[in-house]
Design an enzyme around this catalytic site. Structure first.
Site, PDB file in Angstrom:
ATOM      1  N   MET A  98       7.342   6.694   2.157  1.00 58.30           N
ATOM      2  CA  MET A  98       7.060   7.749   2.802  1.00 58.30           C
ATOM      3  C   MET A  98       8.177   7.612   4.006  1.00 58.30           C
ATOM      4  O   MET A  98       8.885   8.719   4.673  1.00 58.30           O
ATOM      5  CB  MET A  98       5.885   8.069   3.522  1.00 58.30           C
ATOM      6  CG  MET A  98       4.703   8.085   2.532  1.00 58.30           C
ATOM      7  SD  MET A  98       4.911   9.316   1.250  1.00 58.30           S
ATOM      8  CE  MET A  98       5.446   8.447  -0.022  1.00 58.30           C
ATOM      9  N   ASP A  99       8.375   6.425   4.763  1.00 58.46           N
ATOM     10  CA  ASP A  99       9.374   6.220   5.803  1.00 58.46           C
ATOM     11  C   ASP A  99      10.789   6.332   5.102  1.00 58.46           C
ATOM     12  O   ASP A  99      11.732   7.075   5.800  1.00 58.46           O
ATOM     13  CB  ASP A  99       9.334   4.722   6.248  1.00 58.46           C
ATOM     14  CG  ASP A  99       8.211   4.581   7.251  1.00 58.46           C
ATOM     15  OD1 ASP A  99       7.267   5.220   7.432  1.00 58.46           O
ATOM     16  OD2 ASP A  99       8.287   3.851   8.119  1.00 58.46           O
ATOM     17  N   ILE A 100      11.020   5.975   3.777  1.00 58.59           N
ATOM     18  CA  ILE A 100      12.211   5.882   3.335  1.00 58.59           C
ATOM     19  C   ILE A 100      12.546   7.412   2.927  1.00 58.59           C
ATOM     20  O   ILE A 100      13.906   8.191   3.192  1.00 58.59           O
ATOM     21  CB  ILE A 100      12.375   5.379   1.911  1.00 58.59           C
ATOM     22  CG1 ILE A 100      12.356   3.668   2.415  1.00 58.59           C
ATOM     23  CG2 ILE A 100      13.715   5.422   1.209  1.00 58.59           C
ATOM     24  CD1 ILE A 100      12.145   2.766   1.359  1.00 58.59           C
TER      25      ILE A 100
END
Length: 375
Positions: A172-174
């Site tokens: 999700m961060d990526i």
């Protein structure tokens, strides 16, 4: 020939972000030639990932593997923004900056007097990228594992008869980082036309939902609720299916059309399988996926993996080995993605594209934590 440092050679980026999403955007711009200053919180002794250490890492290192995933090519500057002297030092940098990357909870940037409205008054041309967990009006902090659960990714990930499973990277961060990169590049293009900066906002949840892709539209368009299927694909068979070969190694098949399936059956010495009414087209294969999987498992198990893959590749049948991480980094393509610097362990590039005539810059390794006021 385009000079390697010409893309963002004179760009100054201030990174007021920590962990993975924001810092990976900072490294992206560093790789393209920007001067990226990582402004770290002096009150907490820097980015929290400096403390996220593997069991095998030394207790006193402040550049552990996690931190090194997204912090190459930067300069570290520790400031306590609650102190007026440090805040004014940041403002002096803002006057010269092209971009700020921030990852504060909604309201926190304003309390610290580093929100877009405040900094835009100092520098009207500033492009400001802000990452939140759930958008500018929701004060919840965003954590990748939680957003994986809330966005449906964890529910869909795992074996059909198993529990919901978090993915092994902070995806999700990526995804959020990629969304922010795109937004910032659009804002930079617009600034070239208007000479005005802009606020770019993205949340982990929005980025996650936008990435549901065909799984989302399976529900929205077809009315079918997606479920866990392991590595199987809901509408293509065999696609993502993992098989074990005679030498107890694993490979994955990704058969996208009937022509490829016909070639697969011939290579596996069972051409009649491709003309069987139950398997001759993808729609039929989806209806009979379980029994087809049993048949293919038996056929693949008669072959050595490397020999079978060589023939599949020769006939352009999509297939690949299930590699360990060490095996991945033995691949020539992976070697080309490494960031190298003398006396430093390798890192991974954030820039995966190539421009004609453009070589990426060499970078300095991730910076040690610095309380110096010199940058």
């Amino acid at each position: 020939m385009i000079k390697a440092d010409s893309i963002f050679k004179d760009m100054l980026v201030l990174e007021l972000a920590s962990v993975l999403a924001g810092p990976s955007v900072g490294q992206f711009f560093a790789e393209l030639g920007a001067n990226v200053i990582k402004v770290e919180n002096a009150a907490t002794k820097g980015d929290v990932t400096r403390t996220w250490k593997l069991k095998s890492e030394a207790a006193d290192t402040d550049t552990p593997a996690y931190f090194c995933a997204a912090n190459w090519g930067k300069t570290s500057l520790a400031l306590n923004l609650t102190e007026e002297h440090d805040l004014q030092q940041l403002y002096q940098l803002v006057k010269k900056a092209d971009m700020v990357i921030a990852s504060y909870k909604p309201g926190d940037a304003k309390k610290l007097k580093v929100d877009y409205e405040t900094l835009q008054c100092i520098n009207p041309r500033l492009v400001y990228g802000h990452i939140t967990g759930y958008g500018p009006h929701n004060s919840r902090a965003g954590y990748d594992a939680v957003v994986q659960a809330e966005s449906g990714f964890m529910y869909l990930n795992g074996e059909a008869d198993g529990a919901p499973t978090k993915m092994p990277v902070a995806l999700m961060d990526i995804l959020t980082a990629h969304q922010l990169k795109e937004g910032l590049l659009v804002a930079l293009l617009q600034r070239e036309r208007t000479n005005e900066g802009q606020l770019v906002q993205v949340s982990l949840l929005d980025a996650a939902i936008s990435a549901l892709a065909n799984q989302g539209t399976a529900y929205l368009v077809a009315g079918q609720e997606p479920v866990r299927m392991g590595s199987e694909h809901p509408t293509i068979v065999p696609y993502g299916s993992v098989y074990t070969t005679k030498d107890q190694k694993q490979l994955v098949l990704a058969i996208g059309d009937d022509r490829q399936f016909t070639k697969l059956c011939a290579i596996l010495s069972n051409p009649d399988l491709a003309t069987d009414a139950k398997y001759k087209n993808n729609y039929s294969r989806v209806q009979h996926r379980e029994e087809l999987h049993v048949i293919l498992s038996g056929l693949v198990a008669l072959h050595q993996r490397d020999e079978l893959l060589q023939e599949l590749h020769r006939q352009y049948v999509p297939a690949g080995a299930v590699n360990t991480i060490p095996e991945v980094f033995e691949m020539p393509q992976a070697q080309a993605m490494l960031l190298q610097c003398q006396n430093a362990k390798p890192g991974i590039r954030q820039v995966a594209f190539q421009l004609q005539g453009q070589e990426l810059l060499p970078l300095q390794p991730p910076p040690a934590y610095s309380s110096s006021d010199k940058v």
